[in-house]
Motif scaffolding. Structure first.
Motif, PDB file in Angstrom:
ATOM      1  N   ASN A 135      -2.063  -8.246  -7.050  1.00 35.47           N
ATOM      2  CA  ASN A 135      -2.598  -8.342  -5.727  1.00 35.47           C
ATOM      3  C   ASN A 135      -2.584  -7.193  -5.133  1.00 35.47           C
ATOM      4  OD1 ASN A 135      -2.833 -11.452  -5.592  1.00 35.47           O
ATOM      5  ND2 ASN A 135      -0.644 -11.382  -5.638  1.00 35.47           N
ATOM      6  N   SER A 136      -3.893  -7.144  -4.259  1.00 38.34           N
ATOM      7  CA  SER A 136      -4.114  -5.620  -3.391  1.00 38.34           C
ATOM      8  C   SER A 136      -4.412  -6.237  -2.151  1.00 38.34           C
ATOM      9  CB  SER A 136      -4.988  -4.854  -4.331  1.00 38.34           C
ATOM     10  OG  SER A 136      -5.257  -3.573  -3.484  1.00 38.34           O
ATOM     11  N   TYR A 137      -3.867  -5.441  -1.093  1.00 37.98           N
ATOM     12  CA  TYR A 137      -4.416  -5.639   0.314  1.00 37.98           C
ATOM     13  C   TYR A 137      -5.051  -4.267   0.674  1.00 37.98           C
ATOM     14  CZ  TYR A 137      -1.388  -9.601  -0.012  1.00 37.98           C
ATOM     15  OH  TYR A 137      -0.896 -10.853  -0.424  1.00 37.98           O
ATOM     16  N   THR A 138      -5.089  -3.245  -0.157  1.00 32.01           N
ATOM     17  CA  THR A 138      -5.751  -1.939   0.139  1.00 32.01           C
ATOM     18  C   THR A 138      -7.086  -2.046  -0.083  1.00 32.01           C
ATOM     19  OG1 THR A 138      -3.567  -0.883  -0.689  1.00 32.01           O
ATOM     20  CG2 THR A 138      -5.599   0.374  -0.519  1.00 32.01           C
ATOM     21  N   THR A 139      -7.879  -1.760   0.954  1.00 28.85           N
ATOM     22  CA  THR A 139      -9.342  -1.889   0.932  1.00 28.85           C
ATOM     23  C   THR A 139     -10.043  -0.905  -0.007  1.00 28.85           C
ATOM     24  OG1 THR A 139      -9.567  -0.289   2.920  1.00 28.85           O
ATOM     25  CG2 THR A 139      -9.594  -2.801   3.490  1.00 28.85           C
ATOM     26  N   GLU A 178     -12.177 -11.000  -4.293  1.00 30.59           N
ATOM     27  CA  GLU A 178     -11.597 -11.090  -3.125  1.00 30.59           C
ATOM     28  C   GLU A 178     -10.806 -12.598  -2.853  1.00 30.59           C
ATOM     29  OE1 GLU A 178     -13.655  -9.102   0.692  1.00 30.59           O
ATOM     30  OE2 GLU A 178     -15.105 -10.291  -0.810  1.00 30.59           O
ATOM     31  N   SER A 234       0.832  -1.132   0.106  1.00 29.80           N
ATOM     32  CA  SER A 234      -0.231   0.082  -0.057  1.00 29.80           C
ATOM     33  C   SER A 234       0.729   1.183  -0.060  1.00 29.80           C
ATOM     34  CB  SER A 234      -0.889  -0.196   0.991  1.00 29.80           C
ATOM     35  OG  SER A 234      -1.828  -1.262   1.228  1.00 29.80           O
ATOM     36  N   GLY A 256      -7.893  -9.541   1.116  1.00 33.59           N
ATOM     37  CA  GLY A 256      -7.543  -8.620  -0.289  1.00 33.59           C
ATOM     38  C   GLY A 256      -8.236  -9.046  -1.273  1.00 33.59           C
TER      39      GLY A 256
END
Length: 289
Positions: free
Chosen positions: A233-237, A264, A196, A279
């Motif tokens: 991949n993204s872990y940012t909501t 998700e 992020s 994520g």
């Protein structure tokens, strides 16, 4: 949702009050998780018999409290073996939910029927790198942290992949991609797992909301004439799966056709039978699966 349900050495046992209780091999850890906003009864005995507990500080950050936990141990996923060691900011060196993506692209590599060159960016401790190499790909592993690349090499040795076709690069990912474009190099597949927020080795600032789209656009120039897959991949909501789909469609599908799916990724919770979201991922494939 894409669910990483193929683990034998790892499981989420329970989650409540901002924390999750996990089994990593023979050891139980309790770690904070911002997605866990519910308060359900903590009936599992592991909540009081954990081997490690990461306590979040009200001022940010936090620290580990250990109870009979070794400094380092291993867990396996199929043919891969990973070295684990708790370190700053609650991490253990592995994101188990990513096994759902490892299985997806490993199948594509094995069925490609041709040599496949994979570029893994923000490659961390090498989970995706090793999965791709195990499937038969030639992999270029890039991370700005020398320590993380060293850790990934440990995992390669543990997995019997020390002689696999892996090129290990310590570099800022954006600058590496720019140089590869100038060199005229191309890849059949690109994996990226951007943070992020982060800083490169020379203080370069990465903020995903500002940087990810220009970076996807840049990376599209590295794809070969017959690319196989592209994974973000993204872990940012704040980045919904549909945002990943839109970016990939704009820059990849428009040039190469194929199909995009975003969703998700999650892990099953043993105590409830529900799925813990971890994520999102965006997948482009040259075929329709």
């Amino acid at each position: 949702m894409w669910i990483a349900d193929g683990w034998k050495d790892y499981e989420v046992i329970d989650c409540s009050e901002g924390e999750k209780l996990e089994r990593w091999g023979n050891y139980l850890l309790v770690r904070p998780d911002p997605q866990v906003i519910w308060s359900t009864p903590k009936k599992e005995t592991g909540w009081t018999k954990m081997n490690g507990h990461y306590h979040r500080s009200a001022k940010g950050g936090g620290e580990w409290e250990f109870f009979h936990l070794p400094e380092q141990w291993t867990i396996s996923y199929k043919e891969l073996t990973f070295q684990l060691k708790p370190f700053s900011f609650k991490h253990t060196g592995l994101f188990p939910e990513q096994a759902a993506n490892w299985d997806w692209f490993s199948d594509k590599i094995k069925k490609a029927g041709r040599p496949v060159k994979v570029l893994n960016l923000f490659a961390y401790t090498g989970g995706a790198t090793l999965a791709a190499a195990q499937a038969g790909a030639q992999v270029t592993h890039v991370d700005a942290s020398k320590g993380m690349v060293g850790w990934a090499k440990e995992n390669a040795r543990s997995s019997g992949l020390e002689s696999a076709s892996i090129r290990w690069i310590v570099d800022d990912c954006v600058k590496f991609v720019e140089r590869e474009i100038r060199r005229g190099n191309h890849y059949d597949a690109i994996i990226m797992d951007p943070p992020s927020y982060g800083r490169g080795p020379k203080g370069e600032i990465w903020k995903i909301e500002d940087s990810i789209y220009p970076f996807v656009k840049l990376c599209s120039q590295l794809l070969s004439d017959t690319p196989l897959f592209f994974l973000i991949n993204s872990y940012t909501t704040g980045l919904a799966p549909s945002v990943l789909s839109y970016m990939i469609s704009t820059e990849i599908t428009s040039k190469f056709g194929g199909s995009v799916q975003s969703d998700e990724v999650g892990l099953p919770v043993k105590s409830s039978g529900l799925i813990l979201p971890c994520g999102a991922s965006g997948r482009w494939s040259a075929d329709r699966t």
